[in-house]
Design a protein around this motif. Structure first.
Motif, PDB file in Angstrom:
ATOM      1  N   SER A 142      39.145  41.593  30.237  1.00  0.00           N
ATOM      2  CA  SER A 142      38.113  41.870  31.137  1.00  0.00           C
ATOM      3  C   SER A 142      38.654  42.145  32.183  1.00  0.00           C
ATOM      4  N   VAL A 143      39.718  42.382  32.738  1.00  0.00           N
ATOM      5  CA  VAL A 143      39.940  42.315  34.518  1.00  0.00           C
ATOM      6  C   VAL A 143      39.946  43.505  34.729  1.00  0.00           C
ATOM      7  N   LYS A 144      39.141  43.724  35.341  1.00  0.00           N
ATOM      8  CA  LYS A 144      38.554  44.661  36.962  1.00  0.00           C
ATOM      9  C   LYS A 144      39.473  45.006  38.168  1.00  0.00           C
ATOM     10  N   VAL A 145      40.877  47.009  37.340  1.00  0.00           N
ATOM     11  CA  VAL A 145      41.295  46.975  37.784  1.00  0.00           C
ATOM     12  C   VAL A 145      40.729  47.769  39.394  1.00  0.00           C
ATOM     13  N   PRO A 146      41.153  47.231  40.604  1.00  0.00           N
ATOM     14  CA  PRO A 146      40.322  47.316  42.062  1.00  0.00           C
ATOM     15  C   PRO A 146      41.044  49.791  42.238  1.00  0.00           C
ATOM     16  N   ARG A 147      39.889  50.162  42.493  1.00  0.00           N
ATOM     17  CA  ARG A 147      40.624  51.877  42.874  1.00  0.00           C
ATOM     18  C   ARG A 147      41.220  51.083  44.104  1.00  0.00           C
TER      19      ARG A 147
END
Length: 187
Positions: A142-147
């Motif tokens: 669940s790695v959130k990739v930044p915009r």
């Protein structure tokens, strides 16, 4: 040299304190149920990823064409891991990746030559470069990739820089028409 009597007494007291402290720590750990298990789960040895051989991507295999020379194949795939003395017309590429907690990956590709040109290729189905990189992801799923792009509204918050005045056009220097001699005159 003879040491004073109190030096022996101080060392004896220190040694007794160390033994007493060690015994108290051991008794405290023995009295706690499951402490050994909890302690061993907190302290785990570091295990390194083991990578051996050449990673060959699907794109590299697709770039191979029958009739290519050995040097052309080497430029695409790299130096083969194994070249047999008994099978001079065969190059073996083997790739192995061993990571803790993940099933080991092993892929093989064999390139066959006939009269010093590539004849055909046999081996495992190779992943694309993107698929291989995705398989390397860590256990965190669940790695959130930044915009990475700003909207017009976000850009409007920052003052715009005044347009830079164009420098006055200066004429380019004229190239030299005569040059000094390249060698010094002989004497």
């Amino acid at each position: 040299m003879h040491k004073p009597m109190f030096a022996h007494a101080c060392w004896g007291a220190r040694r007794g304190a160390i033994v007493l402290l060690t015994a108290a720590l051991a008794a405290g750990l023995a009295g706690c149920a499951g402490t050994g298990e909890r302690l061993s789960s907190m302290v785990t040895p570091y295990k390194v990823d083991v990578v051996q051989g050449n990673f060959i991507s699907r794109e590299q295999v697709q770039a191979l064409q029958p009739g290519m020379g050995r040097q052309q194949v080497r430029e695409i795939l790299g130096t083969p891991l194994m070249v047999s003395l008994f099978h001079g017309d065969r190059w073996d590429y083997v790739f192995t990746l061993k990571r803790p907690g993940v099933e080991a990956q092993t892929r093989r590709l064999t390139v066959f030559f006939k009269d010093n040109v590539m004849d055909h290729v046999e081996g495992d189905e190779m992943p694309s470069e993107a698929e291989f990189v995705a398989s390397l992801s860590s256990k965190q799923t669940s790695v959130k990739v930044p915009r990475l792009e700003a909207t017009e509204a976000e850009l409007a918050r920052f003052p715009k820089a005044p347009p830079a005045a164009e420098p006055a056009a200066t004429p380019a220097p004229q190239p030299a028409t005569s040059y000094p001699p390249l060698e010094s005159p002989r004497r």
